[in-house]
Design a protein around this motif. Structure first.
Motif, PDB file in Angstrom:
ATOM      1  N   CYS A  80      -6.192  -1.551   0.902  1.00 17.63           N
ATOM      2  CA  CYS A  80      -5.894  -0.942   2.367  1.00 17.63           C
ATOM      3  C   CYS A  80      -5.396   0.431   1.236  1.00 17.63           C
ATOM      4  O   CYS A  80      -6.241   1.063   2.407  1.00 17.63           O
ATOM      5  CB  CYS A  80      -4.670  -1.342   2.190  1.00 17.63           C
ATOM      6  SG  CYS A  80      -4.029  -1.115   3.857  1.00 17.63           S
ATOM      7  N   GLU A  81      -4.560   0.269  -0.102  1.00 10.44           N
ATOM      8  CA  GLU A  81      -5.123   2.239  -0.088  1.00 10.44           C
ATOM      9  C   GLU A  81      -6.277   2.600  -0.377  1.00 10.44           C
ATOM     10  O   GLU A  81      -5.747   3.802  -0.431  1.00 10.44           O
ATOM     11  CB  GLU A  81      -4.487   1.570  -1.467  1.00 10.44           C
ATOM     12  CG  GLU A  81      -3.679   3.010  -2.081  1.00 10.44           C
ATOM     13  CD  GLU A  81      -2.786   2.530  -3.653  1.00 10.44           C
ATOM     14  OE1 GLU A  81      -1.610   1.898  -2.771  1.00 10.44           O
ATOM     15  OE2 GLU A  81      -2.804   2.717  -4.101  1.00 10.44           O
TER      16      GLU A  81
ATOM     17  N   CYS B 179       0.956  -1.616  -0.068  1.00 11.72           N
ATOM     18  CA  CYS B 179       0.255  -0.192  -0.050  1.00 11.72           C
ATOM     19  C   CYS B 179       1.220   1.717   0.081  1.00 11.72           C
ATOM     20  O   CYS B 179       2.035   1.273   1.035  1.00 11.72           O
ATOM     21  CB  CYS B 179      -0.377  -0.367   1.434  1.00 11.72           C
ATOM     22  SG  CYS B 179      -1.538   2.014   1.307  1.00 11.72           S
TER      23      CYS B 179
ATOM     24  N   CYS C 274      -5.390   3.621   8.914  1.00 16.42           N
ATOM     25  CA  CYS C 274      -5.769   2.592   8.515  1.00 16.42           C
ATOM     26  C   CYS C 274      -7.082   1.569   9.647  1.00 16.42           C
ATOM     27  O   CYS C 274      -7.717   1.552  10.156  1.00 16.42           O
ATOM     28  CB  CYS C 274      -4.612   1.512   9.154  1.00 16.42           C
ATOM     29  SG  CYS C 274      -3.080   1.916   8.247  1.00 16.42           S
TER      30      CYS C 274
ATOM     31  N   CYS D 193       0.454   3.523   3.240  1.00 21.73           N
ATOM     32  CA  CYS D 193       0.143   3.236   4.864  1.00 21.73           C
ATOM     33  C   CYS D 193       1.714   2.203   4.960  1.00 21.73           C
ATOM     34  O   CYS D 193       2.405   2.173   5.859  1.00 21.73           O
ATOM     35  CB  CYS D 193      -0.122   2.590   5.451  1.00 21.73           C
ATOM     36  SG  CYS D 193      -0.885   1.123   4.705  1.00 21.73           S
TER      37      CYS D 193
ATOM     38  N   CYS E  58      -6.837   4.239   3.078  1.00 21.91           N
ATOM     39  CA  CYS E  58      -6.324   4.413   3.831  1.00 21.91           C
ATOM     40  C   CYS E  58      -6.278   6.355   3.454  1.00 21.91           C
ATOM     41  O   CYS E  58      -6.793   7.024   3.826  1.00 21.91           O
ATOM     42  CB  CYS E  58      -4.744   4.173   3.842  1.00 21.91           C
ATOM     43  SG  CYS E  58      -4.545   2.253   3.961  1.00 21.91           S
TER      44      CYS E  58
HETATM   45 ZN    ZN Z   1      -2.844   1.350   3.573  1.00 20.52          ZN
END
Ligand code: ZN
Length: 54
Positions: free
Chosen positions: A31-32, A15, A41, A18, A35
């Motif tokens: 996740c991206e 990602c 997160c 993070c 975020c």
């Molecule tokens: Zn992330």
């Protein structure tokens, strides 16, 4: 953009927000997206993160 890294012949997806790494691109994408949208997160997603060897 999720970046792909190959370590010891295994592919990992990182990602860019993070820097957590995942074995599945789908998770890294999730996740991206999280975020970026939340500026934090999601613990349910980062629980599946893996530590990059080396
Ligand atoms: Zn992330």
């Amino acid at each position: 953009m999720v970046s792909k890294k190959t370590v010891n012949g295994r592919a990992y997806y990182t990602c860019s927000e993070c820097s957590f790494a995942y074995e599945s691109k789908g998770l890294a994408d999730k996740c991206e997206a999280w975020c970026r949208a939340n500026n934090s997160c999601n613990l349910e997603i980062t629980a599946k993160a893996v530590k990059l060897p080396g």
